[in-house]
Design an enzyme around this catalytic site. Structure first.
Site, PDB file in Angstrom:
ATOM      1  N   LYS A  64       0.953  -1.137   0.004  1.00  0.00           N
ATOM      2  CA  LYS A  64      -0.045  -0.069  -0.033  1.00  0.00           C
ATOM      3  C   LYS A  64       0.817   1.380  -0.048  1.00  0.00           C
ATOM      4  CE  LYS A  64      -3.852  -2.082   2.155  1.00  0.00           C
ATOM      5  NZ  LYS A  64      -4.055  -3.628   2.187  1.00  0.00           N
ATOM      6  N   TYR A 238      -3.236   0.056  11.450  1.00  0.00           N
ATOM      7  CA  TYR A 238      -4.477   0.180  11.855  1.00  0.00           C
ATOM      8  C   TYR A 238      -4.974   0.507  12.939  1.00  0.00           C
ATOM      9  CZ  TYR A 238      -3.137  -2.841   7.852  1.00  0.00           C
ATOM     10  OH  TYR A 238      -2.210  -3.413   6.933  1.00  0.00           O
TER      11      TYR A 238
HETATM   12  N1  GLN Z   1      -4.220  -8.782   1.006  1.00  0.00           N
HETATM   13  C1  GLN Z   1      -4.745  -8.322   2.526  1.00  0.00           C
HETATM   14  C2  GLN Z   1      -5.986  -8.281   2.680  1.00  0.00           C
HETATM   15  O1  GLN Z   1      -6.544  -7.521   1.905  1.00  0.00           O
HETATM   16  C3  GLN Z   1      -3.594  -7.384   3.054  1.00  0.00           C
HETATM   17  C4  GLN Z   1      -4.093  -7.251   4.426  1.00  0.00           C
HETATM   18  C5  GLN Z   1      -2.791  -6.811   5.386  1.00  0.00           C
HETATM   19  O2  GLN Z   1      -1.709  -6.922   4.956  1.00  0.00           O
HETATM   20  N2  GLN Z   1      -3.147  -6.170   6.662  1.00  0.00           N
HETATM   21  O3  GLN Z   1      -6.621  -8.578   3.447  1.00  0.00           O
END
Ligand code: GLN
Length: 302
Positions: A64, A238
């Site tokens: 991301k 998060y």
């Molecule tokens: N590909 C994962 C998802 O969309 C990425 C989530 C993560 O790494 N926190 O759930």
């Protein structure tokens, strides 16, 4: 530096069984929970590695940061009408807040926010898969970086919640592309496999005012590097972002593959890999490693 990362590695080498390897994307569950690697890359070009640092793993949400960095120079402030800059205080795949907030995700580092970023990227770059891979290869100075088709296909097949996020945003008019097309590109991004040494190198531009020291290229402006680092500090973990900032004191980003990358602006980047996750989906041993690293080094951003 060498001594610090080796002593932290020795200290945590046997610390397993505290968290749980991600299994909601089935191929991720096959990875050994004992894997552990630390890599540091300095802006002067020094590298330090310990443990399983040559082994590649699924970078998942760490991607991301790459997609936001790729998009940043292509858009103006209008991006922030479609995605916010505030910590979400919610799990990375939560739907609840998105309904209340009329389809505008809190930030680009939760899944909904990253889906908006990918939607915007696809409007500008139709062959996004190839361009993104080239971009990450350029940042890390390594051609040997690929998508994992198995992980991408598995997430595409099982990712109902992410599809729901995209559909919900589309219902609010905050999503232009076809959900299936954007979600496929998102799954590919998340499936990129890299080693900790490749990841530390790929993040060094964020410690270096947006410039890739390998080739002198201005990847993002100095201002955007500052902004991306600020977003990582406030939103990179998060609903555990506050705790990470408290314990580690650095901008960083995690992924459910067990990777974490963090940056000390002006100095270095550090990548850690340890697949056992805590309840927030962040690597348990990765966070402890980074907390000890900034404490022992005596340097964070604070
Ligand atoms: N590909 C994962 C998802 O969309 C990425 C989530 C993560 O790494 N926190 O759930």
């Amino acid at each position: 530096m060498e001594t610090i990362i080796k002593s932290i590695y020795e200290n945590y080498k046997n610390s397993v069984g505290i968290g749980k390897v991600a299994d909601y994307i089935p191929p991720l569950a096959k990875v050994s929970h004992e894997k552990y690697a630390i890599s540091v890359c300095t802006v002067e070009g020094e590298r330090f590695n310990v443990g399983d640092w040559q082994e590649k793993f699924s970078i998942q949400s760490i991607s991301k940061v790459f997609t936001l960095s790729l998009l940043a120079p292509l858009v103006g402030p209008e991006l922030w009408e479609c995605v916010g800059k505030e910590p979400s205080g919610s799990p990375f795949n939560s739907l609840v807040q998105l309904e209340y907030e009329k389809g505008i995700p809190r930030n680009p580092f939760i899944n909904a926010g990253a889906l908006v970023v990918t939607d915007k990227l696809l409007e500008k770059i139709p062959n996004l898969d190839d361009v993104l891979l080239d971009y990450v290869r350029g940042l890390s100075g390594s051609q040997d970086i690929h998508f994992c088709r198995d992980v991408a296909a598995s997430e595409y097949a099982t990712g109902e919640r992410n599809k729901a996020l995209a559909h919900l945003m589309k219902s609010f008019g905050n999503f232009k592309g076809k959900v299936s097309t954007v979600f496929r590109a998102y799954c590919n991004q998340c499936s990129i496999e890299m080693s900790t040494s490749q990841l530390a190198q790929a993040f060094i531009f964020l410690a270096n005012k947006g410039v890739n020291p390998l080739n002198g290229e201005q990847v993002v402006s100095c201002r955007d590097a500052k902004r991306i680092n600020s977003l990582m500090l406030t939103c990179g973990f998060y609903d555990e972002s506050g705790d990470f900032a408290y314990r580690v004191g650095l901008p960083g980003k995690s992924g459910v593959g067990g990777g974490i990358v963090a940056v000390i602006p002006g100095k270095l980047s550090i990548a850690v890999w340890s697949p056992e996750l805590n309840r927030y989906g962040n690597s348990c041993r990765g966070i402890s490693t980074l907390a000890d690293f900034t404490t022992e080094l005596g340097i964070s951003v604070f």
